[in-house]
Each structure stands twice: as C-alpha cells, then as structure tokens.
Write an enzyme that holds these catalytic residues in place. Sequence first.
Site, PDB file in Angstrom:
ATOM      1  N   GLU A   1       0.824  -1.221   0.000  1.00 35.59           N
ATOM      2  CA  GLU A   1       0.000   0.000   0.000  1.00 35.59           C
ATOM      3  C   GLU A   1       0.855   1.267   0.000  1.00 35.59           C
ATOM      4  O   GLU A   1       0.548   2.253   0.656  1.00 35.59           O
ATOM      5  CB  GLU A   1      -0.975   0.017   1.187  1.00 35.59           C
ATOM      6  N   GLY A   2       1.942   1.203  -0.734  1.00 36.57           N
ATOM      7  CA  GLY A   2       2.865   2.334  -0.778  1.00 36.57           C
ATOM      8  C   GLY A   2       4.004   2.108   0.187  1.00 36.57           C
ATOM      9  O   GLY A   2       3.801   2.095   1.395  1.00 36.57           O
TER      10      GLY A   2
END
Length: 827
Positions: free
Chosen positions: A503-504
């Site tokens: 998620e990043g």
Amino acid sequence: MDLPLYHFASGAPMWVVPAAFTLAILVLGYGGAGIRTWVAFIFVILYAVGAPVWAWIILLTTAVLFGLPPVRRQLSGAIMRVVEWMKFLPEISKTEQEAIDAGTVWIEGELFSGKPDFKRILKEKYPGLTEKEQAFMDGPVQELCDAVDDWTVYRERKLPDELWDLLKKHRLFGMIIPEQYGGHGFSASANSAVVGKISAANATLGITVMVPNSLGPAELLIHYGTDSQKEYYLPRLARHEEIPAFGLTEPLAGSDAGAISSRGEVFRGDDGELYLRLNWQKRYITLVSVATVIGLAFKLYDPDNLLGKGTDLGITCALIKTDTPGVDTSRRHDPMSVPFHNGPTTGKDVVVRLDEAIIGGREGAGLGWTMLMESLAAGRGISLPAASTYGTKMVARVASAHGVVRQQFGLSVGRFEGVEEKMAEIAGYAYILEAARRFTNGALDEGAKPAVVTAIMKYNATELFRKAINSGMDILGGNAISMGPRNALALSYINTPIGITVEGANILTRTLIVFGQGAIRSHRFILSEINALKTKDVRMFDEAFWGHIGLVVRNLFRSVILSLTRGRFSRSPISGPSASYFKKMAWASASFALLADAALFSLGGELKRKEKLTGRFADIFSWMYLGTAVLRRFEADGRRQEDIPFLRWSMDYTFARIQEGFEGIFANLRIPGLTWIIKGPLALWSRVNRFSAGPSDEIGHKVSVAIQVPGEQRDRITEGIYLPASTDRPIGRLDRAMLACVASDPVITSLRKAARAGKISRGSVQSMIREALAVSLISDEEAEAAMEADDLRNDAIQVDDFSFDEYTGQLNFSKHEREVAHTTDLK
C-alpha cells in the site's frame, strides 16, 4: 502643543507607552489581525505621536494598495506573473492532481494551520463497536481465531480447509458489503477491529481477510459500480462464490502508477457491441492464485473514438473473470515464507464486453485513478493500521507476561531497568496506536476520506509495530528466536516487512505523501494558489496569496510568543493532566506551519524533490496527529487516573519525535540570507528550549509496572486481541503462568528472606518450598500454589526442539506436497 498620547500618559513612567504599543502589536499579530485593523492601529499611533505628512502619505498609500481589492489585484496580477515565471509553486502532474483531489481534509488542516481548534477536535468521534459488531467479534471471529494454529499454517504453508469453510460460513469477505447485498455492512471501526484481532492471531489469515475488505472489487463496486454490476457481483462476493483480487502493481509500475503498461483497447465486435482487448503483466497481487475475479487497473485506448471521449482515456478499472481465455493466475510468490496467496498474473489478448467489465460501465472509462485514489484515501487508514495496532498489543501482552514469568538471578526480568525501558516502549506504542486507530476510524465512519491522515496512519503504525516487535524479540531472547508451536513472536516478526512494503512503501509514503502531497492538500491556501495559476484567475490568486501572507505573519507572532512562553500563552480547551500538552501542541503547530511556509517560499517547486527535508516535516506532522489522537483518547476514556503515566509517556515521546524533526530541519534547511540564523541562533534556541527530551525513567517505570500487573488496566491496554481459552497456545500458556506467579510471589519472596535469615537452606524454589512447609513457615495451600506456579513458570519458558527427521521434514517440501497444498486451497 499637547498631543493626546502624551496628555494621556502624563505622569506615567517612560516605559509605559512603548510597552503598551509593543503589547498591542503582539496581540494583533498573535490574533491574526487583518489589514484594516493594522491600518487603524497605525493611524492611532501616527496621530498620537504627531507624525509628519510623509508618514501619513505612506499609510494612505498602503491602505489603498492593500485595502482596496480592485487596486490590490493589479499588484497581485504582477506577483502572479513573477511566481509563474520563477516556477515558484510545485508543478503537479495529472495523476498527482487526482491524488490530491481525492479524499477530504479533516483535522490535519487544523494542525497545519498553526492555530488548531482543539475544541472542535475534542468533539470528533471516538467510536467503539455496536452490539451487533461486538457480537460478531465475540462469536464468529473468536471461533475463527480458535481454529487457526500459527505454527501449523507456517509449517504446512497453507490455511487448512476448515478455515476456508469458516470464512465462507461467516461471510468474512463481505464485511464492507451492504446488508442489502448479503454482506455485513460493518463500520470502518468494526472492519478494523476484526482485521486486527485475526491478524494478531495469524498473519496469513489476517491478510486473507483484510484484502477483500479493503481496496478491491467490492470497495470499487459499492462506490462506482453500475446497478447491474452491484446486483451481480456484490451478493456473490459476500457469499464467497467469488474470490476477489486487485491487480495494480507491475514490474515497472509500483508507486509510479503513471508507468502502468497494462493496456486495453476498445473495439467493435461482429455483433455490433463494444469490447475490450486487454494485455497485462501484474505482480504482488494478493489472493490472485485463488481468485475468481480480478479488479484490473490498466490504460485504456480507444483508437476509433468509439466512446466519444478521445483516443487516450487514461487509467481505467475493470472486472475480469479468471476463467476468461488468456488469463493466467497459476504462479505464486513467496513473501517472507508467510503463506498467504500472493502472485503474478498475466493476460494475453483477453476479450471482454466493455459495459460489463469496466467498473461504472462506459461512464467509468478513464476514471480508474480517481477511483483508486479515493478508495485508498480511506483504505490506508483501516487494514494495515489495524494489523499493526493489534500486533503491538499482542507483543505487549506476550512481553509483559514473559517479563513476570522469566527470572534471572532470582528476579523477574521485567524488573530489570534495561528490560523496563523496552517494556515501556511497547506499552506506550500500544496506547498511542489504539488512540490513533479509533480516532481515525471515527472520521472514516462519518464519511470522511482524509488521505493525509490515512497515509500518516499506514506509515507510522507499521513503523511502530516494527519497533515493538523488535523490542519484544529482545525481551524474550531465546524464546523468541527458537521456532516452533511454543513461539509467540517469531512469525509476527517474519511478517513485519510485508506491512512496511505494501500500500505504498513507507519511504515514499513518508517523503512524498504525508508532507509532499499533504502540504498542498492540508494548507489553507497553497492549492488555491496553484489552481489560480493554472486557470489564470487573478481574483482567486489575490485572495489566496494575501491570505497566505496574513497566515505567515500570524504564525510568526504565534511561534515566537509560544516558543518564549513554552506554549503557556495559548489556551487549553480543558483543564487537568492533559492541559499542558494541548498548549504545547499549539506551540508545535505554529512553529511547524511557519517553517513549512518558509521552506515553501524559499524552495518553491524544488521542495518536493528535497525528500530528506520533506521526510522531517512529515515526521513532525505525523506526531502532531498521533499526539492529538492520544489527547482525544485520554479525554474519551474519562481521564482515568491510572492512565496518566501512559498519557505522559506517550506525549513526552511524541514531543521528543517532534523535537527531533525540528532539529533536522534547522540543520539542513537552506534559505538565502537566513541560513545562518536558522542553523545558528534558531537551532541553538530549539535545543535549549526543546519540546521534550523523551519520557523520563520514572514515567517509563510506571508504565512498565502497569503492563506487568494482571488486571483491568492491562486488559484495556491490550483490549481486542485474540486470547485463547486453551493454555496450549503461547499467549494462553504465558498468561496462565503470569497469573500464578504473581499470586505466589509473596510466598516466594518470604522464602528467599527466610533463606537469607538462615531459617531454611538456599536452593531451588521447589526445595525451599518443601523445607519451609516442613518447618511450618508456609501453609499447605501456599505450598501447593507456589509449587504449581513454579511448574507453570518452568513450562512457559521452555522452547521447542526437534529430532533430525522432524527438523528436516518440516522445512523441506517435495514438489508433490506443494502442489497438493495449492490444489487444496483452490478447492
């Protein structure tokens, strides 16, 4: 001639008049007075001192130039052209603009303003669970956790069939799906609590549950799908008739989504209908190897402009059945040997009906990036922060029990100051993260999508869990590194880098999103200034630019005054133990806002490339939010007296991290003409007048002791994690031993005193118990309880060992065994 001022001040000491004027200037500056108020004030001064004509001319000119909007806009237009020529404000790409526009601004705007409205912040929701949601936690979720065995899943490298059956039975993939479609329709708070509890019990199971309930087909369909797509897919997803995955990441496109090479082309079929021909190569896609439907992100092209939107439509999201010809999901990755389903997928000349496949139908063509950013704006704040928060609480539970049970030199290791320090950190992180988790979920439950706050949560929750698990491993020592069914921490430790990465990746989340995009999104005026430059709107630029200047002036006064008074000049919305921290947070906010604007004015568009600086700004911003969440928690929990050490530890730690960020900025920020002031006097003043040096040893001792005492407070600090009824599980075994050891501690202490006094012989605990019982120093009941506690202590500290065949057998799987495990999961 007697002037009014001198007449008024006749007989007063000489310092009164200058002091009065200085005080008035400070009050006006601190309060953020507007241009008209300043002109009126200067008018009074000039009149009072009998100013010459030229001074009145300057005042009149200033009043006209800055006080009359039509005149001021002429100046603003010139400034606007200079700013544009110098590329003073950062340029924003299309994908960056969509990311910035996604979501909403919540209290991060208050913290960035330099003057937070803490009264408003204390009114923000801090929710728990509804009766229905709590019943689900106590029933189906507990049943699921009881059924999973961490070591068995790791050793067999798959979830057993009965777990998949339970997931389907209790519709765990349908938590966010509305009830009208057969889902549970749970709140963000409930989604978070369920994911957290399951993840703390077993990471593989937790990831398997969290992915369908975060960014994926269900989330996108709920918000953007057509009615027919919702009616077809959502009930099937809720009943687990469809297993979802979402394909975004590619070999050459991770955080840079603009580099996506997956491609879809629109064409008209022989039947006259519109179709898509898709080609893709994705990787790191969770659940894809068992998925029946993939949410796919790709770039859409329409060579013949059949949709009437142009030929290059941009990123689009579509739903692709995995049994469609050309789709391959047969391969798996091996993420840190944590056996959740994750792998690559490819598609070659995959043909699907356009209206059925594109989420939102043809109206959704080209809107994929907006969909993803809006969903991520909320999603980042739920799953991974939940897993990290509950994981930290699990570490606190395990480490505190071990600290009591494990002894060295006749003393529980939790009493050693070195261990105490680590124990306090773990417990403090647990308190901070739970505060921030519930606070953030409260905003999400109310419909907010605070992209900056959720990025703060994802980054900081996973990083704090990494620190907590490392400290837990230190405390448990050999018990933590010896793999086997008795080990309570090792598998969570192995899983930790996964949350850091997905998620990043945290490095980019910190440097590019939290402050890079956060400064533009959260600042009161910057986005308006950028938009005004894009649209050549002088009126908009005029209002934003001079509002920005006024904000800088106000924050300069606030920063100086609050720094000199250590925040005491500000007002706290409440009284009591947390009041001083509210005042200090106001000081931090003013200083942060002023420095942020100084960096923006001096570096302009270059700032977003100065990632070391933006990372330090992000740290300050993050800890202002986390500290504010702690203050909200303490108030929401009713200002419990016993929680004051946790409040103080958390806030002292918070301000120490803020101080660290400021020192890094002072040492590295370069502003032409002012660098020597920043690196010299300001940096020195910051070190002398620091926000905090961190929690004191005394506070750390109180927190460490509190978490090592069985009872209501320890249960609250670790609330919501999976606690097995069976004492065969590591946490159950440690908890049982801890209770017995604490209960028998007075007896054991008396035996050691008796041995030192020569009443009984020194020796093992068991031998001293028998001898003390023989000379009637203790009762039969005390002897029995002490014996049992010692047996439980000895059992709890044992580690697993294996025969050679067992050891090699559990690590080396044949190709046939791996194929059987994969086939079983597919079923």
